[in-house]
Design an enzyme around this catalytic site. Structure first.
Site, mmCIF file in Angstrom:
data_model
loop_
_atom_site.group_PDB
_atom_site.id
_atom_site.type_symbol
_atom_site.label_atom_id
_atom_site.label_comp_id
_atom_site.label_asym_id
_atom_site.label_seq_id
_atom_site.Cartn_x
_atom_site.Cartn_y
_atom_site.Cartn_z
ATOM 1 N N LYS A 70 0.833 -1.205 0.000
ATOM 2 C CA LYS A 70 0.000 0.000 0.000
ATOM 3 C C LYS A 70 0.868 1.255 0.000
ATOM 4 C CE LYS A 70 -4.322 -1.897 1.575
ATOM 5 N NZ LYS A 70 -5.520 -1.834 2.379
ATOM 6 N N LYS B 280 -5.838 -9.259 -6.085
ATOM 7 C CA LYS B 280 -6.954 -9.506 -5.150
ATOM 8 C C LYS B 280 -8.163 -8.614 -5.444
ATOM 9 C CE LYS B 280 -7.769 -7.942 -0.786
ATOM 10 N NZ LYS B 280 -7.568 -7.513 0.583
ATOM 11 N N LYS C 80 -11.979 -3.907 -1.997
ATOM 12 C CA LYS C 80 -13.015 -2.891 -1.880
ATOM 13 C C LYS C 80 -12.441 -1.482 -1.950
ATOM 14 C CE LYS C 80 -13.369 -3.616 3.073
ATOM 15 N NZ LYS C 80 -12.300 -2.761 3.590
HETATM 16 P P1 ATP Z 1 -9.151 -3.933 0.905
HETATM 17 O O1 ATP Z 1 -9.770 -4.873 -0.054
HETATM 18 O O2 ATP Z 1 -9.732 -2.582 0.861
HETATM 19 O O3 ATP Z 1 -7.670 -3.964 0.927
HETATM 20 P P2 ATP Z 1 -9.258 -5.686 3.075
HETATM 21 O O4 ATP Z 1 -9.619 -6.893 2.387
HETATM 22 O O5 ATP Z 1 -7.848 -5.609 3.483
HETATM 23 O O6 ATP Z 1 -9.653 -4.408 2.289
HETATM 24 P P3 ATP Z 1 -11.441 -6.046 4.913
HETATM 25 O O7 ATP Z 1 -12.607 -5.829 4.068
HETATM 26 O O8 ATP Z 1 -11.460 -5.500 6.291
HETATM 27 O O9 ATP Z 1 -10.119 -5.462 4.334
HETATM 28 O O10 ATP Z 1 -11.166 -7.596 4.935
HETATM 29 C C1 ATP Z 1 -12.061 -8.362 5.576
HETATM 30 C C2 ATP Z 1 -11.718 -9.788 5.503
HETATM 31 O O11 ATP Z 1 -12.020 -10.276 4.203
HETATM 32 C C3 ATP Z 1 -10.258 -10.079 5.742
HETATM 33 O O12 ATP Z 1 -10.171 -11.262 6.486
HETATM 34 C C4 ATP Z 1 -9.699 -10.274 4.374
HETATM 35 O O13 ATP Z 1 -8.611 -11.151 4.395
HETATM 36 C C5 ATP Z 1 -10.882 -10.884 3.653
HETATM 37 N N1 ATP Z 1 -10.858 -10.555 2.225
HETATM 38 C C6 ATP Z 1 -10.943 -9.327 1.669
HETATM 39 N N2 ATP Z 1 -10.850 -9.410 0.334
HETATM 40 C C7 ATP Z 1 -10.718 -10.729 0.046
HETATM 41 C C8 ATP Z 1 -10.570 -11.464 -1.170
HETATM 42 N N3 ATP Z 1 -10.536 -10.847 -2.333
HETATM 43 N N4 ATP Z 1 -10.483 -12.802 -1.081
HETATM 44 C C9 ATP Z 1 -10.531 -13.442 0.105
HETATM 45 N N5 ATP Z 1 -10.649 -12.806 1.282
HETATM 46 C C10 ATP Z 1 -10.735 -11.467 1.255
#
Ligand code: ATP
Ligand code: LTN
Length: 326
Positions: A111, A192, A195
């Site tokens: 990041k 990945k 969001k």
């Molecule tokens: P960002 O996507 O903005 O970087 P993040 O995934 O780091 O956000 P959260 O939404 O807080 O943040 O993540 C919530 C949970 O969902 C975490 O356990 C993360 O590992 C999981 N997660 C998020 N995106 C994925 C993905 N694409 N595949 C699998 N698990 C995910």
């Protein structure tokens, strides 16, 4: 009963990745564990947030947890900033963390390399995450693969504290889903699904309309082989769709491959879209009912009381062990 704890930042709209990697696992285990799920709002301000949007998303996150099947009778559901002990305990762990180990966090490096103005909070946030987990002595932490390293930091810090001051914290374990630990972006399946991406063409948001979901899946990037098989290196797009399908159907990848044998990509995508639409439409219906009631506030009030009591005791133990206070 062993304790399970997880949280999803309200820093953007929750995605199909957040559901599969995070929430779905908590739903699966809520009968077998003493389950905690919270909204880590303090984590979301590691990057700038619009205050009005942030407040809305906090409520939306809780409503989505419930709509996705998190049962308020089986889970303690709370908001991080409703409990001041998270940030207090985080400071104590900051003083126990080495610069070297914090600098090795790959998500921070990733990041930070994409942003010009990086906050100190973005650097120290895995330590706040450690406090979130250790404050309640969680045994298991369901997360996607991207968060595994942070749970490992929490393990190391728990062990370090226990060694230095005597047994105080439970050493947590990450719970990574067998299928769906990293759902990929539909337009760029080597990255990945996230969001916090500005471009949401490859990201399915839990609140996307049926039309948008279908459009995004039908235009997912694939390959020209026209054979449905699981091969992450050579066929990342098809493998990602197979992963989404298997995870949502609760079947193995092999079973999914067998199911789609001989089908063309168009029909395959169509069937994946039907399943995603079916599941998300149901979640959205429940979500709208919850948003138009007082349920979220009632649940957060109840959760705040429970976790403040638990955290107070733990924090006081920690102060004593470290030699702080009077
Ligand atoms: P960002 O996507 O903005 O970087 P993040 O995934 O780091 O956000 P959260 O939404 O807080 O943040 O993540 C919530 C949970 O969902 C975490 O356990 C993360 O590992 C999981 N997660 C998020 N995106 C994925 C993905 N694409 N595949 C699998 N698990 C995910
Ligand atoms: N850092 C996580 C969210 C998070 C979390 C936690 C997850 C904050 N505290 C404690 C599990 C347990 C993220 O960025 N997805």
């Amino acid at each position: 009963m062993k304790r399970l704890l997880t949280g999803l930042k309200p820093s953007g709209e929750l995605t199909l990745g957040s559901y599969i990697g995070g929430i779905k696992q908590s739903v699966k285990y809520q009968d077998s564990y003493d389950s905690f799920i919270f909204v880590p709002d303090l984590h979301s301000i590691t990057v700038p947030q619009d205050p009005i949007l942030l407040k809305e998303r906090i409520k939306k996150n809780v409503a989505l947890y419930l709509a996705c099947g998190i049962d308020p009778n089986k889970n303690t559901i709370y908001l991080q900033s409703d409990n001041l002990y998270h940030a207090n305990l985080s400071w104590i762990f900051e003083c126990l963390t080495y610069m070297g180990e914090a600098s090795r966090m790959t998500q921070y490096k990733d990041k930070a390399s994409k942003n010009i103005n990086v906050s100190v909070g973005l650097f120290t946030y895995p330590i706040l995450m450690t406090a979130d987990i250790l404050l309640y002595d969680a045994d298991f932490v369901p997360v996607g693969i991207d968060q595994k390293q942070h749970v490992e930091l929490a393990r190391n810090l728990a062990e370090r504290f226990n060694k230095r001051y005597g047994k105080t914290f439970t050493v947590p374990n990450p719970l990574i889903p067998e299928i769906g630990a990293k759902i990929m972006d539909l337009q760029n399946p080597t990255k990945k699904m996230s969001k916090s991406d500005d471009d949401t063409k490859g990201t399915i948001l839990l609140l996307d309309s049926e039309e948008v979901i279908r459009k995004k899946i039908m235009s997912a990037v694939t390959d020209s082989e026209n054979i449905i098989r699981y091969d992450v290196i050579n066929k990342p797009g098809i493998s990602n769709l197979l992963t989404i399908y298997s995870s949502l159907k609760n079947i193995s990848i092999e079973e999914a491959v067998l199911h789609f044998e001989g089908m063309n990509y168009g029909s395959f995508k169509h069937e994946v879209a039907d399943l995603v639409v079916e599941i998300l439409t149901d979640i959205q219906k429940k979500y709208h009912e919850i948003m138009s009631s007082n349920t979220v506030d009632e649940i957060l009030d109840k959760g705040a009381k429970i976790v403040n009591n638990l955290a107070k005791d733990k924090y006081e133990t920690v102060l004593k062990k470290v030699g702080l206070g009077r």
